[in-house]
Design a protein around this motif. Structure first.
Motif, short mmCIF file in Angstrom:
data_model
loop_
_atom_site.label_atom_id
_atom_site.label_comp_id
_atom_site.label_asym_id
_atom_site.label_seq_id
_atom_site.Cartn_x
_atom_site.Cartn_y
_atom_site.Cartn_z
N LEU A 171 4.30 -76.59 6.60
CA LEU A 171 4.13 -76.61 5.14
C LEU A 171 2.66 -76.74 4.77
CD1 LEU A 171 5.67 -76.63 2.47
CD2 LEU A 171 5.85 -79.10 2.65
N LEU A 172 1.94 -77.59 5.48
CA LEU A 172 0.52 -77.78 5.20
C LEU A 172 -0.27 -76.51 5.48
CD1 LEU A 172 -1.83 -79.60 4.40
CD2 LEU A 172 -1.97 -80.37 6.77
N ALA A 173 0.11 -75.76 6.52
CA ALA A 173 -0.59 -74.51 6.84
C ALA A 173 -0.49 -73.53 5.67
CB ALA A 173 0.01 -73.89 8.10
N ALA A 174 0.68 -73.45 5.05
CA ALA A 174 0.86 -72.56 3.90
C ALA A 174 0.03 -73.02 2.71
CB ALA A 174 2.34 -72.50 3.52
N LEU A 175 0.00 -74.33 2.47
CA LEU A 175 -0.80 -74.86 1.37
C LEU A 175 -2.29 -74.63 1.62
CD1 LEU A 175 1.06 -78.26 0.84
CD2 LEU A 175 0.95 -76.39 -0.81
N ALA A 176 -2.72 -74.78 2.86
CA ALA A 176 -4.13 -74.57 3.21
C ALA A 176 -4.52 -73.11 3.00
CB ALA A 176 -4.36 -74.97 4.66
N ALA A 177 -3.64 -72.20 3.41
CA ALA A 177 -3.92 -70.77 3.21
C ALA A 177 -4.05 -70.45 1.72
CB ALA A 177 -2.80 -69.94 3.84
N GLN A 178 -3.23 -71.09 0.90
CA GLN A 178 -3.31 -70.86 -0.54
C GLN A 178 -4.64 -71.35 -1.12
OE1 GLN A 178 -0.77 -69.20 -2.35
NE2 GLN A 178 -2.55 -69.07 -3.71
N TYR A 179 -5.14 -72.49 -0.62
CA TYR A 179 -6.45 -72.99 -1.06
C TYR A 179 -7.54 -71.97 -0.75
CZ TYR A 179 -4.96 -77.81 -2.06
OH TYR A 179 -4.38 -78.92 -2.61
N VAL A 180 -7.51 -71.41 0.46
CA VAL A 180 -8.52 -70.43 0.86
C VAL A 180 -8.43 -69.18 -0.01
CG1 VAL A 180 -9.34 -68.94 2.73
CG2 VAL A 180 -8.63 -71.29 3.23
N ILE A 181 -7.20 -68.69 -0.24
CA ILE A 181 -6.99 -67.51 -1.06
C ILE A 181 -7.52 -67.72 -2.48
CG2 ILE A 181 -5.22 -66.07 -2.17
CD1 ILE A 181 -3.53 -66.50 0.43
N ASP A 182 -7.21 -68.90 -3.06
CA ASP A 182 -7.71 -69.22 -4.41
C ASP A 182 -9.22 -69.26 -4.46
OD1 ASP A 182 -5.10 -69.38 -5.26
OD2 ASP A 182 -5.00 -71.56 -5.22
N GLY A 183 -9.83 -69.89 -3.42
CA GLY A 183 -11.27 -70.00 -3.39
C GLY A 183 -11.95 -68.64 -3.26
N VAL A 184 -11.42 -67.76 -2.41
CA VAL A 184 -11.99 -66.42 -2.22
C VAL A 184 -11.85 -65.60 -3.49
CG1 VAL A 184 -11.71 -64.25 -0.98
CG2 VAL A 184 -11.68 -66.41 0.27
N ARG A 185 -10.66 -65.67 -4.12
CA ARG A 185 -10.43 -64.93 -5.36
C ARG A 185 -11.43 -65.30 -6.45
NH1 ARG A 185 -3.84 -65.24 -5.98
NH2 ARG A 185 -3.33 -63.38 -4.76
N LYS A 186 -11.62 -66.60 -6.64
CA LYS A 186 -12.51 -67.06 -7.71
C LYS A 186 -13.98 -66.82 -7.37
CE LYS A 186 -9.26 -70.33 -9.69
NZ LYS A 186 -9.00 -71.69 -10.16
N ALA A 187 -14.31 -66.95 -6.09
CA ALA A 187 -15.69 -66.75 -5.69
C ALA A 187 -16.14 -65.30 -5.88
CB ALA A 187 -15.88 -67.17 -4.23
N PHE A 188 -15.22 -64.36 -5.62
CA PHE A 188 -15.55 -62.93 -5.73
C PHE A 188 -14.99 -62.28 -6.99
CE2 PHE A 188 -15.82 -63.89 -1.19
CZ PHE A 188 -17.06 -63.35 -0.87
N GLY A 189 -14.41 -63.13 -7.88
CA GLY A 189 -13.91 -62.62 -9.15
C GLY A 189 -12.75 -61.65 -9.00
N LEU A 190 -11.88 -61.88 -8.04
CA LEU A 190 -10.76 -60.97 -7.79
C LEU A 190 -9.56 -61.33 -8.66
CD1 LEU A 190 -10.96 -60.87 -3.88
CD2 LEU A 190 -11.86 -59.20 -5.50
#
Length: 207
Positions: free
Chosen positions: A188-207
């Motif tokens: 469960l934590l692995a899925a939550l961690a992946a979501q944090y990375v996805i959110d960070g990449v999206r916002k950093a690159f304006g996706l």
């Protein structure tokens, strides 16, 4: 706000991992009286809560002082949590905790385990600190931050209950049940961690 509370609760519960800490605490306090064990459990949870509250309330100011963008912290925090999740799934995290506990027990002069290793790094470790900072940073306004803090208080209350009941629970369930729970929480934590990375990449690159 209910969704935010559940998200914060699940994240913090998985990272702090009360079911994983309980058997280790039982081993650390094996020679202590019930009163001493209870006192150390309360002290460990209070100290850990204080540490996490400091980072929850002042973590963003610390990032600003270090000129670290929030999106960069989201990505770094997500990667850190993913590594912790892998350790939980393959039981490396439990092994490290047990090794640390054995070192403490092998040193007779160390009697009080509430500060080290229980409060920090077992309860208020890097993963918990990163999680509470991430959750409060993305919470909407003061109300959202209060919801995250409420989730933290509930998790710490459950952690205290787990530590207080550690001895009896270990006798009832044994180490195999604890191992299964830890692995499930790791996935469960692995899925939550992946979501944090996805959110960070999206916002950093304006996706």
């Amino acid at each position: 706000m209910t969704e935010l509370f559940l998200s914060a609760f699940v994240t913090l519960f998985v990272v702090i991992d009360p079911p994983g800490c309980a058997p280790i605490y039982a081993g650390l306090t094996k020679g202590a009286s019930p009163a001493q064990s209870r006192s150390m459990a309360i002290r460990a949870c209070v100290i850990a809560l204080a540490i996490l509250l400091v980072f929850a309330l002042f973590g963003q100011a610390l990032l600003g002082a270090l000129h670290i963008e929030l999106d960069a912290f989201r990505i770094a925090g997500g990667i850190m949590l993913f590594v912790i999740a892998l350790d939980m799934v393959f039981e490396k995290r439990t092994q490290r905790r047990e090794d640390r506990a054995e070192k403490v027990m092998a040193t007779p002069e160390i009697e009080d385990v509430s500060v080290f290793p229980m409060a920090m790094p077992m309860l208020a470790g890097p993963g918990a600190i990163a999680s509470v900072m991430l959750l409060t940073s993305k919470a909407p306004g003061t109300e959202g931050a209060l919801v995250v803090l409420a989730a933290l208080l509930v998790v710490m209350a459950l952690t205290l209950a787990a530590l207080l009941a550690a001895g009896p629970l270990m006798r009832v369930f044994g180490s195999k049940v604890e191992s299964v729970i830890t692995r499930l929480l790791g996935v469960l934590l692995a899925a939550l961690a992946a979501q944090y990375v996805i959110d960070g990449v999206r916002k950093a690159f304006g996706l």
